[in-house]
Design a protein around this motif. Structure first.
Motif, PDB file in Angstrom:
ATOM      1  N   GLY A   1      66.159  97.632  67.816  1.00 52.65           N
ATOM      2  CA  GLY A   1      67.365  97.932  68.576  1.00 52.65           C
ATOM      3  C   GLY A   1      67.095  98.089  70.058  1.00 52.65           C
ATOM      4  O   GLY A   1      68.020  98.000  70.872  1.00 52.65           O
ATOM      5  N   ALA A   2      65.819  98.299  70.440  1.00 48.58           N
ATOM      6  CA  ALA A   2      65.483  98.506  71.850  1.00 48.58           C
ATOM      7  C   ALA A   2      65.846  97.310  72.727  1.00 48.58           C
ATOM      8  O   ALA A   2      66.489  97.477  73.771  1.00 48.58           O
ATOM      9  CB  ALA A   2      64.003  98.857  71.986  1.00 48.58           C
ATOM     10  N   PRO A   3      65.451  96.074  72.367  1.00 50.18           N
ATOM     11  CA  PRO A   3      65.862  94.948  73.219  1.00 50.18           C
ATOM     12  C   PRO A   3      67.368  94.734  73.232  1.00 50.18           C
ATOM     13  O   PRO A   3      67.922  94.258  74.228  1.00 50.18           O
ATOM     14  CB  PRO A   3      65.146  93.738  72.589  1.00 50.18           C
ATOM     15  N   LEU A   4      68.039  95.105  72.139  1.00 49.24           N
ATOM     16  CA  LEU A   4      69.499  94.992  72.109  1.00 49.24           C
ATOM     17  C   LEU A   4      70.130  95.954  73.105  1.00 49.24           C
ATOM     18  O   LEU A   4      71.006  95.577  73.895  1.00 49.24           O
ATOM     19  CB  LEU A   4      70.018  95.272  70.702  1.00 49.24           C
ATOM     20  N   ILE A   5      69.668  97.209  73.087  1.00 55.34           N
ATOM     21  CA  ILE A   5      70.166  98.204  74.037  1.00 55.34           C
ATOM     22  C   ILE A   5      69.868  97.755  75.462  1.00 55.34           C
ATOM     23  O   ILE A   5      70.694  97.891  76.369  1.00 55.34           O
ATOM     24  CB  ILE A   5      69.518  99.580  73.763  1.00 55.34           C
ATOM     25  N   SER A   6      68.692  97.173  75.646  1.00 58.66           N
ATOM     26  CA  SER A   6      68.285  96.702  76.966  1.00 58.66           C
ATOM     27  C   SER A   6      69.239  95.639  77.491  1.00 58.66           C
ATOM     28  O   SER A   6      69.687  95.700  78.647  1.00 58.66           O
ATOM     29  CB  SER A   6      66.857  96.136  76.883  1.00 58.66           C
ATOM     30  N   VAL A   7      69.571  94.662  76.645  1.00 57.27           N
ATOM     31  CA  VAL A   7      70.470  93.584  77.067  1.00 57.27           C
ATOM     32  C   VAL A   7      71.863  94.123  77.357  1.00 57.27           C
ATOM     33  O   VAL A   7      72.511  93.736  78.335  1.00 57.27           O
ATOM     34  CB  VAL A   7      70.521  92.479  75.991  1.00 57.27           C
ATOM     35  N   VAL A   8      72.336  95.038  76.507  1.00 54.82           N
ATOM     36  CA  VAL A   8      73.669  95.620  76.701  1.00 54.82           C
ATOM     37  C   VAL A   8      73.742  96.342  78.047  1.00 54.82           C
ATOM     38  O   VAL A   8      74.723  96.197  78.803  1.00 54.82           O
ATOM     39  CB  VAL A   8      74.024  96.583  75.557  1.00 54.82           C
ATOM     40  N   LEU A   9      72.695  97.114  78.377  1.00 53.73           N
ATOM     41  CA  LEU A   9      72.677  97.827  79.652  1.00 53.73           C
ATOM     42  C   LEU A   9      72.673  96.851  80.826  1.00 53.73           C
ATOM     43  O   LEU A   9      73.357  97.081  81.833  1.00 53.73           O
ATOM     44  CB  LEU A   9      71.456  98.749  79.724  1.00 53.73           C
ATOM     45  N   LEU A  10      71.897  95.780  80.706  1.00 52.01           N
ATOM     46  CA  LEU A  10      71.852  94.794  81.788  1.00 52.01           C
ATOM     47  C   LEU A  10      73.196  94.096  81.954  1.00 52.01           C
ATOM     48  O   LEU A  10      73.626  93.811  83.076  1.00 52.01           O
ATOM     49  CB  LEU A  10      70.751  93.760  81.502  1.00 52.01           C
ATOM     50  N   VAL A  11      73.879  93.829  80.832  1.00 46.64           N
ATOM     51  CA  VAL A  11      75.204  93.210  80.900  1.00 46.64           C
ATOM     52  C   VAL A  11      76.193  94.152  81.581  1.00 46.64           C
ATOM     53  O   VAL A  11      76.962  93.757  82.463  1.00 46.64           O
ATOM     54  CB  VAL A  11      75.703  92.828  79.488  1.00 46.64           C
TER      55      VAL A  11
END
Length: 312
Positions: free
Chosen positions: A247-257
């Protein structure tokens, strides 16, 4: 503290690691890798030192650990980051990340060798589904693997082995308190400073936003995250934590978006679905594998009167 509570504590690390890309973006990308590593691990050590001072001691007692525990801690923290940065110099970043992020799957698989642990088909299925989602998320900009970058791929693969081994082997030293990780962070910081002075030119942050990024990394993804992860893998559901880590890379992408540094594509949405479903599958397997407590009515009924007398 129950296994479920320890697992939730460990999952805090996943949330914090999800902020890694955003905070790194704030640093400006101009600070050399080993210098940034040294700075953030120094902050992590100071963070734990504050805890010790508030408790009325210097934390020296937590430095007295076995050689085995020290090897696990330092090789895990420093070895992983050293291998990761080295891989980044030998191969494209996207492919390195894809291979390095095999570590959650390896945690799920390696945990089967731990005393008292069992590996279920749901654990493997959930981890593989989350892995596919992770690769879909990270690999959407990949140009493909190439044999000429094989050295970098092997080092990236070593990253996955180092961190997964660190996480699983930590279970064997579960009596070592999490405060000891503060000392592991301190030694890692010293080694990172040495590498920086040997191979890099110092570049200090030149704006408040860059300092916010550095301090944020030291307090969160590098500081608190390693402490909560240590407690989680030692006392929680390690298979579920391994799957949740995707879930870490998912959270990362969401924050960047949300911050305007990226966009929500169909690949991001599909990856999100796979990671969530994989985590749910592994979570159901974790609940199904829970055993009754020692003082449950069924077990109490098997105690003979003489046993009760001896217990008393």
């Amino acid at each position: 503290m129950t296994t479920a509570t320890a697992t939730w504590i460990g999952s805090i690390s996943v949330l914090l690691w999800g902020t890694l890309a955003f905070l790194t973006k704030l640093t400006g990308g101009h600070i050399p890798e080993f210098q940034l590593m040294a700075m953030t691990f120094t902050i992590a050590f100071l963070l734990m030192m504050v805890r010790w001072l508030r408790a009325g001691h210097t934390g020296i007692r937590f430095a007295h650990q076995s050689v085995f525990a020290w090897c696990i801690g330092v090789v895990g923290l420093f070895g992983y980051h050293f291998a990761y940065f080295k891989a980044m110099t030998l191969a494209p970043a996207v492919e390195v990340s894809l291979l390095a992020y095999l570590w959650p799957l390896f945690i799920v698989l390696f945990s089967a060798f731990l005393p008292g642990e069992s590996l279920r088909a749901q654990h493997i299925a959930g981890a593989v589904m989350a892995l596919v989602g992770c690769w879909l998320l990270i690999g959407r900009n990949s140009s493909g693997f190439s044999t000429e970058n094989m050295d970098g791929y092997l080092v990236a693969f070593a990253c996955a082995l180092i961190w997964s081994s660190y996480s699983v082997l930590s279970r064997l030293v579960k009596s070592v308190p999490t405060d000891a990780v503060g000392w592991f962070c301190g030694v890692t910081a010293v080694l990172a400073w040495v590498c920086h002075l040997l191979w890099e030119q110092t570049v200090w942050p030149d704006s408040w936003s860059q300092w916010v990024g550095v301090i944020g990394l030291g307090l969160g993804p590098v500081g608190i995250a390693f402490f909560t992860w240590d407690y989680g893998v030692k006392h929680g559901n390690i298979q579920l934590l391994g799957t949740l880590a995707y879930g870490a890379p998912l959270i990362s992408v969401v924050l960047l978006v949300l911050a305007g540094f990226g966009e929500a594509t169909s690949a991001v949405i599909a990856a999100s679905v796979l990671i969530v479903i994989g985590s749910l599958v592994a979570g159901r397997a974790g609940r199904a594998s829970e055993v009754p407590e020692d003082d449950s009515p069924d077990q109490q009924s098997n105690i003979t009167p003489s046993d009760k007398t001896n217990t008393a």
